[in-house]
Design a protein around this motif. Structure first.
Motif, PDB file in Angstrom:
ATOM      1  N   PRO A 154      -1.280  12.663  -2.756  1.00  0.00           N
ATOM      2  CA  PRO A 154      -2.220  12.038  -3.702  1.00  0.00           C
ATOM      3  C   PRO A 154      -2.719  10.706  -3.165  1.00  0.00           C
ATOM      4  O   PRO A 154      -1.930   9.898  -2.663  1.00  0.00           O
ATOM      5  N   THR A 155      -4.004  10.473  -3.261  1.00  0.00           N
ATOM      6  CA  THR A 155      -4.586   9.244  -2.709  1.00  0.00           C
ATOM      7  C   THR A 155      -5.483   8.522  -3.722  1.00  0.00           C
ATOM      8  O   THR A 155      -6.435   7.859  -3.344  1.00  0.00           O
ATOM      9  N   HIS A 156      -5.165   8.667  -5.000  1.00  0.00           N
ATOM     10  CA  HIS A 156      -5.957   7.980  -6.010  1.00  0.00           C
ATOM     11  C   HIS A 156      -5.768   6.467  -5.934  1.00  0.00           C
ATOM     12  O   HIS A 156      -6.643   5.707  -6.350  1.00  0.00           O
ATOM     13  N   SER A 157      -4.621   6.042  -5.408  1.00  0.00           N
ATOM     14  CA  SER A 157      -4.373   4.615  -5.257  1.00  0.00           C
ATOM     15  C   SER A 157      -3.501   4.398  -4.033  1.00  0.00           C
ATOM     16  O   SER A 157      -2.823   5.313  -3.549  1.00  0.00           O
ATOM     17  N   GLN A 159      -0.759   2.564  -3.892  1.00  0.00           N
ATOM     18  CA  GLN A 159       0.642   2.674  -4.266  1.00  0.00           C
ATOM     19  C   GLN A 159       1.073   4.134  -4.357  1.00  0.00           C
ATOM     20  O   GLN A 159       2.146   4.509  -3.881  1.00  0.00           O
ATOM     21  N   GLU A 160       0.233   4.963  -4.952  1.00  0.00           N
ATOM     22  CA  GLU A 160       0.555   6.371  -5.105  1.00  0.00           C
ATOM     23  C   GLU A 160       0.745   7.037  -3.748  1.00  0.00           C
ATOM     24  O   GLU A 160       1.716   7.774  -3.528  1.00  0.00           O
ATOM     25  N   ALA A 161      -0.158   6.782  -2.826  1.00  0.00           N
ATOM     26  CA  ALA A 161      -0.088   7.399  -1.504  1.00  0.00           C
ATOM     27  C   ALA A 161       1.119   6.908  -0.716  1.00  0.00           C
ATOM     28  O   ALA A 161       1.864   7.700  -0.119  1.00  0.00           O
ATOM     29  N   SER A 162       1.342   5.587  -0.708  1.00  0.00           N
ATOM     30  CA  SER A 162       2.446   5.037   0.087  1.00  0.00           C
ATOM     31  C   SER A 162       3.794   5.485  -0.456  1.00  0.00           C
ATOM     32  O   SER A 162       4.701   5.821   0.313  1.00  0.00           O
ATOM     33  N   GLU A 163       3.946   5.507  -1.772  1.00  0.00           N
ATOM     34  CA  GLU A 163       5.207   5.954  -2.358  1.00  0.00           C
ATOM     35  C   GLU A 163       5.473   7.411  -2.019  1.00  0.00           C
ATOM     36  O   GLU A 163       6.593   7.788  -1.655  1.00  0.00           O
ATOM     37  N   ALA A 164       4.458   8.250  -2.130  1.00  0.00           N
ATOM     38  CA  ALA A 164       4.630   9.675  -1.847  1.00  0.00           C
ATOM     39  C   ALA A 164       5.034   9.902  -0.390  1.00  0.00           C
ATOM     40  O   ALA A 164       5.955  10.677  -0.101  1.00  0.00           O
ATOM     41  N   LYS A 167       8.660   8.540   0.355  1.00  0.00           N
ATOM     42  CA  LYS A 167       9.697   9.369  -0.263  1.00  0.00           C
ATOM     43  C   LYS A 167       9.879  10.674   0.490  1.00  0.00           C
ATOM     44  O   LYS A 167      11.004  11.116   0.732  1.00  0.00           O
ATOM     45  N   MET A 196      11.493   3.513  -5.931  1.00  0.00           N
ATOM     46  CA  MET A 196      11.065   4.667  -5.157  1.00  0.00           C
ATOM     47  C   MET A 196      12.240   5.481  -4.641  1.00  0.00           C
ATOM     48  O   MET A 196      12.075   6.581  -4.165  1.00  0.00           O
TER      49      MET A 196
END
Length: 240
Positions: A154-157, A159-164, A167, A196
């Motif tokens: 997911p690349t909507h934000s 933070q979302e991309a980096s966390e994914a 992890k 995370m």
């Protein structure tokens, strides 16, 4: 530090990587298309320093470095010349790069680069000429080949991309027992948020992963109280 003569070349490369046109840049920055066209060919006087700063900011550059408040989306459909130009200027003195890739088939490959706190999503489609090896081109300190298709991250934000990504990488490092890699990932995860560090504890394997993760987290200096808070908060969320 960026030099004036580098700026038109860098801007041209970033425009192509981002899919920008003279028209779209003019609309976004308020710079007259005719002036922008001339400036990109190397004539400095036609655009003020303030306008150049605004142009670079729109292209994802602030203070001579990649902005860290956005996820950069780049596409290269050739031998990576534009990627080489952009990274050669912007990452030259920054922290070593981490390259995230997968083993998915298909003409277009999705990869992610992390340099310091800056993240870039790359969609690479080779042209007729042979494409350069991205890991060699960017001198990546770490190349992580992950078991999930990166096109689905997911690349909507940012933070979302980096966390994914972090992890998935941490789980892969646990699965193969790469202690050095896991230690580095734990450190990077903790830079952003202890929250995370989540693992599946519904199976014996999950408990082993959790044990290893806590051990490595303690080695990296994470406070035991933070781990306790993490477990408590996650438990409360699951109970709601």
């Amino acid at each position: 530090m960026l030099h004036a003569k580098q700026l038109p070349v860098l801007s041209t490369a970033l425009m192509r990587l981002r899919g920008e046109t003279l028209s779209s840049m003019g609309t976004a920055t308020g710079i007259r298309v005719a002036n922008l066209s001339v400036w990109l060919r190397g004539k400095e006087q036609v655009i003020s320093a303030k306008r150049v700063t605004e142009l670079l900011y729109h292209l994802g550059v602030e203070g001579g470095h990649l902005r860290t408040d956005v996820l950069h989306h780049w596409r290269d459909t050739g031998p990576l010349d534009d990627v080489k130009t952009a990274l050669g200027v912007l990452i030259n003195n920054d922290p070593p790069l981490w390259l995230f890739q997968d083993t998915q088939s298909g003409l277009t490959k999705t990869k992610f680069l992390r340099s310091g706190a800056a993240w870039i999503k790359l969609e690479l489609t080779p042209g007729i000429a042979d494409a350069k090896n991205l890991a060699d081109l960017v001198c990546a300190q770490r190349v992580l080949t992950l078991p999930v298709p990166l096109a689905g991250i997911p690349t909507h934000s940012l933070q979302e991309a980096s966390e994914a990504l972090l992890k998935v990488a941490a789980k892969a490092a646990l699965d193969v027992g790469d202690e050095e890699l896991l230690e580095g990932l734990i450190f990077k995860l903790n830079e952003n948020s202890v929250s995370m560090l989540t693992f599946n504890i519904a199976s014996p394997t999950g408990w082993v992963q959790l044990e290893k993760a806590i051990e490595f987290a303690l080695k990296r200096g994470i406070d035991p109280g933070d781990i306790a808070v993490l477990i408590r908060d996650n438990y409360n969320k699951s109970a709601d």
